[in-house]
Design a protein around this motif. Structure first.
Motif, PDB file in Angstrom:
ATOM      1  N   LEU A 278      32.021  86.723   8.490  1.00  0.00           N
ATOM      2  CA  LEU A 278      31.628  86.294   7.154  1.00  0.00           C
ATOM      3  C   LEU A 278      32.138  84.905   6.801  1.00  0.00           C
ATOM      4  CD1 LEU A 278      32.232  89.608   5.160  1.00  0.00           C
ATOM      5  CD2 LEU A 278      30.042  88.658   5.926  1.00  0.00           C
ATOM      6  N   ASP A 279      33.129  84.407   7.543  1.00  0.00           N
ATOM      7  CA  ASP A 279      33.676  83.067   7.337  1.00  0.00           C
ATOM      8  C   ASP A 279      34.361  82.867   5.994  1.00  0.00           C
ATOM      9  OD1 ASP A 279      33.212  81.970   9.857  1.00  0.00           O
ATOM     10  OD2 ASP A 279      31.122  81.546   9.379  1.00  0.00           O
ATOM     11  N   HIS A 280      35.005  83.913   5.490  1.00  0.00           N
ATOM     12  CA  HIS A 280      35.985  83.707   4.422  1.00  0.00           C
ATOM     13  C   HIS A 280      37.213  83.049   5.061  1.00  0.00           C
ATOM     14  CE1 HIS A 280      34.188  86.132   1.072  1.00  0.00           C
ATOM     15  NE2 HIS A 280      33.450  86.548   2.093  1.00  0.00           N
ATOM     16  N   ARG A 281      38.039  82.381   4.274  1.00  0.00           N
ATOM     17  CA  ARG A 281      39.181  81.652   4.815  1.00  0.00           C
ATOM     18  C   ARG A 281      40.328  82.589   5.143  1.00  0.00           C
ATOM     19  NH1 ARG A 281      41.477  77.413   1.180  1.00  0.00           N
ATOM     20  NH2 ARG A 281      42.897  77.185   2.968  1.00  0.00           N
ATOM     21  N   ASP A 282      40.813  82.492   6.360  1.00  0.00           N
ATOM     22  CA  ASP A 282      41.920  83.318   6.826  1.00  0.00           C
ATOM     23  C   ASP A 282      43.172  83.040   5.995  1.00  0.00           C
ATOM     24  OD1 ASP A 282      43.578  84.951   8.309  1.00  0.00           O
ATOM     25  OD2 ASP A 282      43.739  83.560  10.010  1.00  0.00           O
ATOM     26  N   GLY A 283      43.799  84.118   5.546  1.00  0.00           N
ATOM     27  CA  GLY A 283      45.054  84.005   4.810  1.00  0.00           C
ATOM     28  C   GLY A 283      44.900  83.918   3.311  1.00  0.00           C
ATOM     29  N   VAL A 284      43.695  83.571   2.838  1.00  0.00           N
ATOM     30  CA  VAL A 284      43.501  83.415   1.394  1.00  0.00           C
ATOM     31  C   VAL A 284      42.223  84.131   0.934  1.00  0.00           C
ATOM     32  CG1 VAL A 284      44.849  81.308   1.140  1.00  0.00           C
ATOM     33  CG2 VAL A 284      42.443  81.138   1.788  1.00  0.00           C
TER      34      VAL A 284
ATOM     35  N   GLY B 190      27.515 107.951  22.528  1.00  0.00           N
ATOM     36  CA  GLY B 190      26.191 107.520  22.122  1.00  0.00           C
ATOM     37  C   GLY B 190      26.097 107.018  20.699  1.00  0.00           C
ATOM     38  N   ARG B 191      27.227 106.905  20.011  1.00  0.00           N
ATOM     39  CA  ARG B 191      27.201 106.396  18.644  1.00  0.00           C
ATOM     40  C   ARG B 191      27.211 104.866  18.653  1.00  0.00           C
ATOM     41  NH1 ARG B 191      30.795 110.849  18.427  1.00  0.00           N
ATOM     42  NH2 ARG B 191      30.031 112.535  17.093  1.00  0.00           N
ATOM     43  N   GLU B 192      26.647 104.293  17.612  1.00  0.00           N
ATOM     44  CA  GLU B 192      26.590 102.839  17.472  1.00  0.00           C
ATOM     45  C   GLU B 192      27.654 102.379  16.489  1.00  0.00           C
ATOM     46  OE1 GLU B 192      23.628  99.374  15.677  1.00  0.00           O
ATOM     47  OE2 GLU B 192      22.903 101.431  15.935  1.00  0.00           O
ATOM     48  N   VAL B 193      28.448 101.391  16.886  1.00  0.00           N
ATOM     49  CA  VAL B 193      29.460 100.818  16.010  1.00  0.00           C
ATOM     50  C   VAL B 193      29.252  99.304  15.975  1.00  0.00           C
ATOM     51  CG1 VAL B 193      31.928 100.548  15.537  1.00  0.00           C
ATOM     52  CG2 VAL B 193      31.086 102.661  16.617  1.00  0.00           C
ATOM     53  N   VAL B 194      29.250  98.751  14.778  1.00  0.00           N
ATOM     54  CA  VAL B 194      29.132  97.308  14.564  1.00  0.00           C
ATOM     55  C   VAL B 194      30.422  96.812  13.931  1.00  0.00           C
ATOM     56  CG1 VAL B 194      27.923  95.528  13.221  1.00  0.00           C
ATOM     57  CG2 VAL B 194      26.621  97.351  14.346  1.00  0.00           C
ATOM     58  N   TYR B 195      30.877  95.617  14.341  1.00  0.00           N
ATOM     59  CA  TYR B 195      32.072  95.013  13.760  1.00  0.00           C
ATOM     60  C   TYR B 195      31.675  93.916  12.780  1.00  0.00           C
ATOM     61  CZ  TYR B 195      35.279  97.000  17.328  1.00  0.00           C
ATOM     62  OH  TYR B 195      36.028  97.822  18.134  1.00  0.00           O
ATOM     63  N   LEU B 196      32.329  93.903  11.621  1.00  0.00           N
ATOM     64  CA  LEU B 196      32.179  92.844  10.633  1.00  0.00           C
ATOM     65  C   LEU B 196      33.562  92.326  10.279  1.00  0.00           C
ATOM     66  CD1 LEU B 196      30.184  91.362   8.636  1.00  0.00           C
ATOM     67  CD2 LEU B 196      30.915  93.073   6.943  1.00  0.00           C
ATOM     68  N   LEU B 197      33.794  91.034  10.519  1.00  0.00           N
ATOM     69  CA  LEU B 197      35.102  90.432  10.252  1.00  0.00           C
ATOM     70  C   LEU B 197      34.972  89.407   9.131  1.00  0.00           C
ATOM     71  CD1 LEU B 197      35.029  91.170  13.487  1.00  0.00           C
ATOM     72  CD2 LEU B 197      37.285  90.153  13.375  1.00  0.00           C
ATOM     73  N   ALA B 198      35.871  89.493   8.175  1.00  0.00           N
ATOM     74  CA  ALA B 198      35.813  88.577   7.035  1.00  0.00           C
ATOM     75  C   ALA B 198      36.169  87.150   7.438  1.00  0.00           C
ATOM     76  CB  ALA B 198      36.737  89.053   5.921  1.00  0.00           C
ATOM     77  N   THR B 199      37.048  86.974   8.422  1.00  0.00           N
ATOM     78  CA  THR B 199      37.473  85.644   8.873  1.00  0.00           C
ATOM     79  C   THR B 199      37.385  85.565  10.388  1.00  0.00           C
ATOM     80  OG1 THR B 199      39.831  85.993   9.372  1.00  0.00           O
ATOM     81  CG2 THR B 199      39.231  85.792   7.048  1.00  0.00           C
TER      82      THR B 199
ATOM     83  N   HIS C   8      40.528  90.321  10.143  1.00  0.00           N
ATOM     84  CA  HIS C   8      40.835  89.388  11.225  1.00  0.00           C
ATOM     85  C   HIS C   8      40.462  89.920  12.606  1.00  0.00           C
ATOM     86  CE1 HIS C   8      44.233  89.338   8.196  1.00  0.00           C
ATOM     87  NE2 HIS C   8      43.729  88.125   8.026  1.00  0.00           N
ATOM     88  N   PRO C   9      40.221  89.026  13.567  1.00  0.00           N
ATOM     89  CA  PRO C   9      40.227  89.439  14.972  1.00  0.00           C
ATOM     90  C   PRO C   9      41.554  90.142  15.281  1.00  0.00           C
ATOM     91  CG  PRO C   9      39.437  87.181  14.774  1.00  0.00           C
ATOM     92  CD  PRO C   9      39.955  87.570  13.412  1.00  0.00           C
ATOM     93  N   ASP C  10      41.483  91.197  16.002  1.00  0.00           N
ATOM     94  CA  ASP C  10      42.565  92.082  16.466  1.00  0.00           C
ATOM     95  C   ASP C  10      42.909  93.208  15.499  1.00  0.00           C
ATOM     96  OD1 ASP C  10      44.885  91.538  14.729  1.00  0.00           O
ATOM     97  OD2 ASP C  10      45.351  89.788  15.931  1.00  0.00           O
ATOM     98  N   ASP C  11      42.422  93.183  14.234  1.00  0.00           N
ATOM     99  CA  ASP C  11      42.744  94.262  13.300  1.00  0.00           C
ATOM    100  C   ASP C  11      42.272  95.611  13.820  1.00  0.00           C
ATOM    101  OD1 ASP C  11      43.951  92.553  11.511  1.00  0.00           O
ATOM    102  OD2 ASP C  11      42.302  92.567  10.048  1.00  0.00           O
ATOM    103  N   LEU C  12      41.094  95.667  14.390  1.00  0.00           N
ATOM    104  CA  LEU C  12      40.580  96.943  14.899  1.00  0.00           C
ATOM    105  C   LEU C  12      41.275  97.347  16.185  1.00  0.00           C
ATOM    106  CD1 LEU C  12      36.860  96.306  14.040  1.00  0.00           C
ATOM    107  CD2 LEU C  12      38.244  98.200  13.168  1.00  0.00           C
TER     108      LEU C  12
END
Length: 253
Positions: free
Chosen positions: A93-99, A47-56, A28-32
């Protein structure tokens, strides 16, 4: 006679520093922002690169907002909060939040992102049933458990060309370069990194989730955020040579 004295938890080792790219995968948004933004701010400064991937998109997270409206608000908040700590790329990724369901589809989606971004370090959130060790701790959410567990599995899936061969057909060649998976918020941390260099930006980053925080607590957002983040860092200091820190459970590969 039974000795009921609890053993002193072992000291936490420093996080490895010999890496250049990381992929952070959460539900979710805010987990990180609740988990490890102070560490991420320090890493991107170096100088490190970090990418965020959120399931919902966190669309089920605010009771007073319709999911479609909520998703747009929370996506905007997440992109703003990521920018505060030096993260330019945020994917959903657009999985459904909560399920969210643990399974092949989720593993495939995460493995595809790992192949695409080729990180040495993968970061996720606590995948265990509770937030504290031992029985009776606060219960974790199914989304966190599913995404955390799938991320650990996908780190291996990404390097095996015979698992999800359709990814290779799509031009995503196997990536077996993940060296560690770091679990933030773990009940059994093993490593840590100083929270001090990135703490102020971590506070600012979590404050970007204002719509969510204002729905969550009646406490002033600035007070709530600072108390929460500094409290965790200061409690971790007892196991990290007195230095307020962000902790991780590190799985080497």
């Amino acid at each position: 006679m039974i000795d009921k004295t609890e053993a002193t938890p072992p000291a936490l080792d420093p996080m490895p520093g010999d890496w250049r790219r990381a992929l952070a995968v959460v539900a979710h948004p805010d987990d990180l922002e609740y988990g490890c933004a102070a560490a991420i701010a320090d890493w991107t400064d170096g100088g490190r690169e970090v990418v965020y991937l959120l399931a919902t998109r966190g669309e089920a997270g605010i009771d007073t907002l319709d999911p479609a409206e909520c998703a747009a608000v929370r996506e905007q908040e997440q992109r703003a909060s990521a920018a505060v700590v030096g993260v330019d790329t945020v994917e959903f990724l657009d999985h459904r939040d909560g399920v969210i369901e643990y399974g092949l589809g989720l593993r495939r989606d995460i493995a595809a992102a790992i192949r695409r971004h080729r990180p040495e370090l993968v970061i996720t959130l606590n995948h265990r049933d509770t937030w504290t060790p031992g029985p009776g701790g606060p219960w974790n959410t199914p989304d966190h458990v599913a995404v955390g567990r799938a991320t650990l599995d996908a780190a291996a899936d990404a390097g095996n060309r015979w698992i999800f061969p359709e990814l290779t057909e799509q031009g995503l060649e196997p990536w077996n370069g993940v060296r560690w998976v770091a679990v933030a918020g773990s009940t059994t941390p093993t490593h840590a990194t100083s929270a001090a260099p990135g703490m102020e930006r971590a506070v600012e980053s979590l404050l970007c989730h204002r719509a969510y925080i204002e729905a969550l607590t009646d406490q002033a957002p600035e007070e709530y955020v600072r108390e929460f983040l500094t409290g965790i860092a200061e409690r971790t200091a007892a196991r990290f040579d007195g230095v307020p820190a962000v902790s991780f459970e590190l799985f080497a590969r």
